[in-house]
Design an enzyme around this catalytic site. Sequence first.
Site, PDB file in Angstrom:
ATOM      1  N   GLY A 128       0.804  -1.230   0.000  1.00  0.00           N
ATOM      2  CA  GLY A 128       0.000   0.000   0.000  1.00  0.00           C
ATOM      3  C   GLY A 128       0.829   1.269   0.000  1.00  0.00           C
ATOM      4  O   GLY A 128       0.353   2.326   0.377  1.00  0.00           O
ATOM      5  N   ALA A 129       2.085   1.178  -0.422  1.00  0.00           N
ATOM      6  CA  ALA A 129       2.973   2.342  -0.362  1.00  0.00           C
ATOM      7  C   ALA A 129       3.238   2.942  -1.732  1.00  0.00           C
ATOM      8  O   ALA A 129       4.100   3.791  -1.890  1.00  0.00           O
ATOM      9  CB  ALA A 129       4.290   1.945   0.291  1.00  0.00           C
ATOM     10  N   LEU A 131       4.440   1.340  -4.303  1.00  0.00           N
ATOM     11  CA  LEU A 131       5.641   0.745  -4.915  1.00  0.00           C
ATOM     12  C   LEU A 131       5.321  -0.584  -5.607  1.00  0.00           C
ATOM     13  O   LEU A 131       6.199  -1.397  -5.865  1.00  0.00           O
ATOM     14  CB  LEU A 131       6.730   0.550  -3.848  1.00  0.00           C
ATOM     15  CG  LEU A 131       7.232   1.828  -3.172  1.00  0.00           C
ATOM     16  CD1 LEU A 131       8.248   1.497  -2.086  1.00  0.00           C
ATOM     17  CD2 LEU A 131       7.846   2.802  -4.176  1.00  0.00           C
ATOM     18  N   SER A 133       3.546  -3.428  -4.761  1.00  0.00           N
ATOM     19  CA  SER A 133       3.713  -4.732  -4.117  1.00  0.00           C
ATOM     20  C   SER A 133       2.811  -5.767  -4.789  1.00  0.00           C
ATOM     21  O   SER A 133       3.208  -6.919  -4.968  1.00  0.00           O
ATOM     22  CB  SER A 133       3.415  -4.633  -2.622  1.00  0.00           C
ATOM     23  OG  SER A 133       2.110  -4.164  -2.414  1.00  0.00           O
ATOM     24  N   SER A 134       1.605  -5.375  -5.208  1.00  0.00           N
ATOM     25  CA  SER A 134       0.694  -6.352  -5.829  1.00  0.00           C
ATOM     26  C   SER A 134       1.269  -6.886  -7.133  1.00  0.00           C
ATOM     27  O   SER A 134       1.265  -8.096  -7.376  1.00  0.00           O
ATOM     28  CB  SER A 134      -0.664  -5.730  -6.174  1.00  0.00           C
ATOM     29  OG  SER A 134      -1.128  -4.949  -5.143  1.00  0.00           O
ATOM     30  N   GLU A 166      -5.336  -8.775 -12.206  1.00  0.00           N
ATOM     31  CA  GLU A 166      -5.671  -7.716 -11.237  1.00  0.00           C
ATOM     32  C   GLU A 166      -6.984  -7.013 -11.611  1.00  0.00           C
ATOM     33  O   GLU A 166      -7.812  -6.729 -10.763  1.00  0.00           O
ATOM     34  CB  GLU A 166      -4.512  -6.715 -11.129  1.00  0.00           C
ATOM     35  CG  GLU A 166      -4.779  -5.679 -10.066  1.00  0.00           C
ATOM     36  CD  GLU A 166      -3.561  -5.211  -9.291  1.00  0.00           C
ATOM     37  OE1 GLU A 166      -2.477  -5.796  -9.426  1.00  0.00           O
ATOM     38  OE2 GLU A 166      -3.711  -4.248  -8.528  1.00  0.00           O
ATOM     39  N   ASP A 178       2.729  -0.989 -13.692  1.00  0.00           N
ATOM     40  CA  ASP A 178       3.372  -1.678 -12.564  1.00  0.00           C
ATOM     41  C   ASP A 178       3.831  -3.077 -12.970  1.00  0.00           C
ATOM     42  O   ASP A 178       4.958  -3.498 -12.684  1.00  0.00           O
ATOM     43  CB  ASP A 178       2.406  -1.796 -11.380  1.00  0.00           C
ATOM     44  CG  ASP A 178       1.875  -0.443 -10.949  1.00  0.00           C
ATOM     45  OD1 ASP A 178       2.390   0.582 -11.438  1.00  0.00           O
ATOM     46  OD2 ASP A 178       0.942  -0.408 -10.131  1.00  0.00           O
ATOM     47  N   TYR A 227      -9.265   5.914  -7.251  1.00  0.00           N
ATOM     48  CA  TYR A 227      -8.566   5.614  -8.513  1.00  0.00           C
ATOM     49  C   TYR A 227      -9.589   5.468  -9.636  1.00  0.00           C
ATOM     50  O   TYR A 227      -9.448   6.057 -10.717  1.00  0.00           O
ATOM     51  CB  TYR A 227      -7.753   4.326  -8.327  1.00  0.00           C
ATOM     52  CG  TYR A 227      -6.869   3.943  -9.497  1.00  0.00           C
ATOM     53  CD1 TYR A 227      -5.591   4.460  -9.630  1.00  0.00           C
ATOM     54  CD2 TYR A 227      -7.312   3.036 -10.462  1.00  0.00           C
ATOM     55  CE1 TYR A 227      -4.764   4.084 -10.690  1.00  0.00           C
ATOM     56  CE2 TYR A 227      -6.493   2.661 -11.519  1.00  0.00           C
ATOM     57  CZ  TYR A 227      -5.224   3.188 -11.632  1.00  0.00           C
ATOM     58  OH  TYR A 227      -4.417   2.810 -12.690  1.00  0.00           O
TER      59      TYR A 227
HETATM   60  C1  GLA Z   1      -1.228   2.514  -9.863  1.00  0.00           C
HETATM   61  C2  GLA Z   1      -1.690   1.672 -11.052  1.00  0.00           C
HETATM   62  C3  GLA Z   1      -0.874   2.022 -12.296  1.00  0.00           C
HETATM   63  C4  GLA Z   1      -0.874   3.530 -12.554  1.00  0.00           C
HETATM   64  C5  GLA Z   1      -0.496   4.284 -11.285  1.00  0.00           C
HETATM   65  C6  GLA Z   1      -0.637   5.775 -11.440  1.00  0.00           C
HETATM   66  O1  GLA Z   1       0.089   2.179  -9.511  1.00  0.00           O
HETATM   67  O2  GLA Z   1      -1.530   0.295 -10.768  1.00  0.00           O
HETATM   68  O3  GLA Z   1      -1.406   1.318 -13.410  1.00  0.00           O
HETATM   69  O4  GLA Z   1      -2.107   3.948 -13.053  1.00  0.00           O
HETATM   70  O5  GLA Z   1      -1.299   3.890 -10.175  1.00  0.00           O
HETATM   71  O6  GLA Z   1       0.265   6.247 -12.391  1.00  0.00           O
END
Ligand code: GLA
Length: 391
Positions: A128-129, A131, A133-134, A166, A178, A227
């Site tokens: 949840g930071a 970075l 993790s998922s 996801e 990500d 989001y």
């Molecule tokens: C999360 C989402 C990414 C991207 C960023 C924002 O990390 O998983 O796909 O949209 O937010 O840039």
Amino acid sequence: MNTQQNILRVFHQKFGHAPTHLARAPGRVNLLGEHVDYNDGLVLPAAIDRATYVAFSPTDTPHTSLFAADFVDQVFFTPTNLSAKLQSDNSPLPDWAKYPAGVAWALTEKNMPVKNMQAVFASDVPRGAGLSSSASVELAFALAWMTLGGWKLSPMELALTCQRAENKYVGVNCGIMDQFASACGEKNKLLLLDCRSLEYQTLPLPKDVAIVIADTSVRRELTNSAYNDRRAACEEALNILKKHLPDIKSLRDVSVIDFNRLAKRLPAQIEKRARHVVEEIERTSRAVTLLQNGDTAGFGKLMNDCHASLRDLYEVSVPELDVMARLAQSLPGCYGARLTGAGFGGCVASLVARGQAEAFAKNLADGYESETRLQPEIYICEASDGAGLIL
Ligand code: GLA
């Protein structure tokens, strides 16, 4: 004992033998191009030296047994029968297990054989930071199943399959950045991805510069719904702008000049959201040119502008991220600093002169703690390779 050694030990305890394999998939930091991946934009992340590790072995048992060392919890499931999100005894999968299970589900949908395994996993990517993790959990398991299944997908195909897991299984409507960064990372390199064509190239990190990651230790609930709200605002802007620019397929196709001309046609809040996206895509492509010309100061300035835009236009910052970014930007040796990832809590990424990085990290931690009374975690990170087998 580090994460990797720990899961090897736990695997032995649980299953009575050593694992045949160990997979690693990193988290990521994003330097520019935030909230643009789902608008076909350009992103500039790097994989980091924090990762999820999965120790695994094939098994003849009729189910996969998966132990999460970080949650001290175990599940049993049949990888090819996961659409109901149930374990072998028909109890629901816990939330943490939906990431690996989702990957098995998405691979099965793609007709990639998914074999049963015994596995233990753990991660040193903070959850949840911001970075990823998922994504690191997803990629580590995709690699594990690919290793046992005897089939091959390219890193980008693995990333797309994990994104599908996801989106459709976990239920988070993320873009591709990500999973891409976790799959395709390269040591000491930034990755420039065109989220429309999915073409990418690597760029060297500026010379004598370190990426410093500062975790505010603030985590926000409702990140997922906020989001999705932002994604919906982009869709709404696109639909209105299409009436005037019939050829556009996404906000990527709208130039800053056209946007300024048409901005008043958008409701005020939608205008702010879309302005961030249009300007951020333009900012990222300008930043790449600066980087290629060795202009680290110019690049850093655009990182600062990005933070302001995420704070004022896209409104995904929180006060603690603003404090961290402001303090970082004011410290000696810092070229630029901004929140990284989706926002609503998490980390600030700073680009800092390497020789000053340690003093920067210490002063930033002290300053943040005295302003907020919160304890941050700050570390100098190395850009790392993407998902791979260690054993
Ligand atoms: C999360 C989402 C990414 C991207 C960023 C924002 O990390 O998983 O796909 O949209 O937010 O840039």
